[in-house]
Design a protein around this motif. Structure first.
Motif, mmCIF file in Angstrom:
data_model
loop_
_atom_site.group_PDB
_atom_site.id
_atom_site.type_symbol
_atom_site.label_atom_id
_atom_site.label_comp_id
_atom_site.label_asym_id
_atom_site.label_seq_id
_atom_site.Cartn_x
_atom_site.Cartn_y
_atom_site.Cartn_z
ATOM 1 N N TRP A 113 0.854 -1.204 0.000
ATOM 2 C CA TRP A 113 0.000 0.000 0.000
ATOM 3 C C TRP A 113 0.888 1.252 0.000
ATOM 4 C CZ3 TRP A 113 -5.513 -0.182 0.443
ATOM 5 C CH2 TRP A 113 -6.141 1.046 0.647
ATOM 6 N N ILE A 114 2.035 1.131 0.676
ATOM 7 C CA ILE A 114 2.966 2.269 0.794
ATOM 8 C C ILE A 114 3.588 2.628 -0.568
ATOM 9 C CG2 ILE A 114 5.108 0.996 1.310
ATOM 10 C CD1 ILE A 114 5.571 3.087 3.585
ATOM 11 N N CYS A 115 3.496 1.706 -1.535
ATOM 12 C CA CYS A 115 4.056 1.947 -2.879
ATOM 13 C C CYS A 115 3.062 2.651 -3.798
ATOM 14 C CB CYS A 115 4.459 0.618 -3.525
ATOM 15 S SG CYS A 115 5.634 -0.329 -2.560
ATOM 16 N N ASP A 116 1.857 2.906 -3.299
ATOM 17 C CA ASP A 116 0.826 3.557 -4.113
ATOM 18 C C ASP A 116 0.896 5.061 -3.898
ATOM 19 O OD1 ASP A 116 -1.548 4.609 -5.168
ATOM 20 O OD2 ASP A 116 -2.667 2.773 -4.756
ATOM 21 N N ILE A 170 7.175 -6.224 7.749
ATOM 22 C CA ILE A 170 6.732 -6.007 6.374
ATOM 23 C C ILE A 170 6.064 -7.266 5.829
ATOM 24 C CG2 ILE A 170 8.328 -4.123 5.796
ATOM 25 C CD1 ILE A 170 10.226 -6.191 4.587
ATOM 26 N N GLU A 171 5.173 -7.046 4.871
ATOM 27 C CA GLU A 171 4.365 -8.153 4.343
ATOM 28 C C GLU A 171 3.846 -7.787 2.961
ATOM 29 O OE1 GLU A 171 0.568 -8.493 6.406
ATOM 30 O OE2 GLU A 171 0.842 -6.521 7.318
ATOM 31 N N THR A 172 3.508 -8.828 2.184
ATOM 32 C CA THR A 172 2.916 -8.568 0.865
ATOM 33 C C THR A 172 1.391 -8.608 0.910
ATOM 34 O OG1 THR A 172 3.100 -10.912 0.269
ATOM 35 C CG2 THR A 172 4.879 -9.433 -0.472
ATOM 36 N N THR A 176 10.996 0.611 -0.642
ATOM 37 C CA THR A 176 10.147 1.801 -0.472
ATOM 38 C C THR A 176 10.106 2.219 0.995
ATOM 39 O OG1 THR A 176 8.789 1.094 -2.350
ATOM 40 C CG2 THR A 176 7.838 2.763 -0.897
ATOM 41 N N VAL A 177 9.948 1.247 1.886
ATOM 42 C CA VAL A 177 9.913 1.538 3.327
ATOM 43 C C VAL A 177 11.236 2.182 3.763
ATOM 44 C CG1 VAL A 177 9.825 0.491 5.648
ATOM 45 C CG2 VAL A 177 8.181 -0.231 3.897
ATOM 46 N N ALA A 178 12.349 1.605 3.319
ATOM 47 C CA ALA A 178 13.671 2.139 3.692
ATOM 48 C C ALA A 178 13.845 3.571 3.190
ATOM 49 C CB ALA A 178 14.771 1.236 3.132
ATOM 50 N N PRO A 234 19.361 2.865 5.435
ATOM 51 C CA PRO A 234 19.848 1.881 4.456
ATOM 52 C C PRO A 234 18.927 0.660 4.389
ATOM 53 C CG PRO A 234 21.593 2.524 5.997
ATOM 54 C CD PRO A 234 20.318 3.091 6.524
ATOM 55 N N VAL A 235 18.767 0.123 3.183
ATOM 56 C CA VAL A 235 17.909 -1.047 2.973
ATOM 57 C C VAL A 235 18.336 -2.211 3.880
ATOM 58 C CG1 VAL A 235 17.220 -2.800 1.280
ATOM 59 C CG2 VAL A 235 17.294 -0.399 0.616
ATOM 60 N N GLU A 236 19.654 -2.432 3.969
ATOM 61 C CA GLU A 236 20.170 -3.552 4.778
ATOM 62 C C GLU A 236 19.744 -3.428 6.245
ATOM 63 O OE1 GLU A 236 21.841 -2.239 2.327
ATOM 64 O OE2 GLU A 236 22.017 -4.075 1.111
ATOM 65 N N GLU A 237 19.795 -2.197 6.754
ATOM 66 C CA GLU A 237 19.435 -1.968 8.155
ATOM 67 C C GLU A 237 17.957 -2.288 8.401
ATOM 68 O OE1 GLU A 237 19.045 1.631 11.427
ATOM 69 O OE2 GLU A 237 19.925 2.085 9.477
ATOM 70 N N VAL A 238 17.099 -1.827 7.484
ATOM 71 C CA VAL A 238 15.653 -2.070 7.631
ATOM 72 C C VAL A 238 15.344 -3.559 7.431
ATOM 73 C CG1 VAL A 238 13.347 -1.443 6.798
ATOM 74 C CG2 VAL A 238 15.138 0.302 6.903
#
Length: 261
Positions: A179-182, A203-205, A235-237, A243-247
């Motif tokens: 939803w966050i990608c909309d 996080i989840e799909t 997107t969340v990161a 950083p993506v790795e951290e999230v």
């Protein structure tokens, strides 16, 4: 990105996966999305989810619960059967349960009754709750406060700032989907996600639903699947400015601790 990430909400028993369920699990693994937690939404669906997850020890887990849409089909035996399922090693939470006043597929009083029963069951078994709420915030929070819930995740959160604040104050965890990608509907979520401490964020799909709108290659038939979780993670990161790795490692650690996997 080589970090392993956990998809905490996959409707893997949904009919849209009937033809290629094994391949969906394999594609997820190839994209470092593992383990997957299959969402149980009705008694039959929870039985199927637990059975299927049992074939992939350590790779698949399941929840056992009755979605508010299906509350009208509950009876006294339902909770006993959920309790039986909850005893299986691969079953890690009670739910998906809660209230949905948007569609009202089950009468509201019936929804409240069976939501309460599942909260009691989770407390009795000392298991986390996997929660669903839509257009029912006042009743939903009132019931949860009444029962002093210790461990719960509000899955697929799309609510308001005041609702998020209330959930965090109650000690709940938050599940964020595509939803966050909309860029239209999810705009407010991009701001709100910053309010969620990393040790409360998962996080989840919610696949096959909520396919991220901004995927470069659109899946055929528009079906969402766990292999797209890295896209949601990115997107969340980006929204968090981390950083993506951290999230990735934080949300994975949080999910492992929460579900005990």
């Amino acid at each position: 990105m080589n970090n392993q990430i956990i998809d905490i909400g996959v409707n893997l028993m949904h009919r849209s996966f009937h033809q290629d369920r094994e391949q969906v699990v394999e594609r997820a693994l190839a994209n470092h999305v593992t383990p997957l937690i299959i969402t149980g939404t009705s008694l039959r669906n929870s039985v199927d989810a637990a059975r299927y997850a049992g074939r992939y020890p350590g790779k698949l887990y399941a929840t056992a619960g009755i979605h508010p849409h299906d509350a009208k089909n509950c009876n006294r035996e339902t909770v006993a059967k959920l309790k039986e399922l909850a005893g299986l090693e691969q079953v890690v939470a009670i739910g998906e349960c809660g209230l949905d006043y948007n569609r009202d597929f089950s009468p509201r009083d019936v929804q409240r009754t069976w939501f309460t029963e599942q909260i009691r069951l989770a407390a009795e078994l000392d298991m986390p709750l996997f929660l669903h709420e839509r257009d029912a915030f006042p009743d939903f929070t009132a019931i949860l406060k009444e029962h002093v819930v210790s461990k719960a995740v509000v899955h697929c959160f799309t609510g308001t700032q005041s609702e998020l604040k209330a959930y965090l104050e109650m000690g709940f965890y938050i599940g964020i989907t595509g939803w966050i990608c909309d860029e239209r509907r999810g705009k407010h979520l991009r701001e709100l996600v910053r309010m969620i401490p990393l040790d409360r964020l998962m996080i989840e799909t919610d696949s096959p639903f909520l396919t991220p709108r901004d995927l470069k290659v659109k899946p055929s038939g528009g079906r969402n699947e766990p292999a797209f979780l890295p896209h949601i993670l990115q997107t969340v990161a980006r929204c968090l400015g981390r950083p993506v790795e951290e999230v990735a490692s934080a949300t994975t650690e949080t999910a492992r601790e929460f579900f005990g996997i």
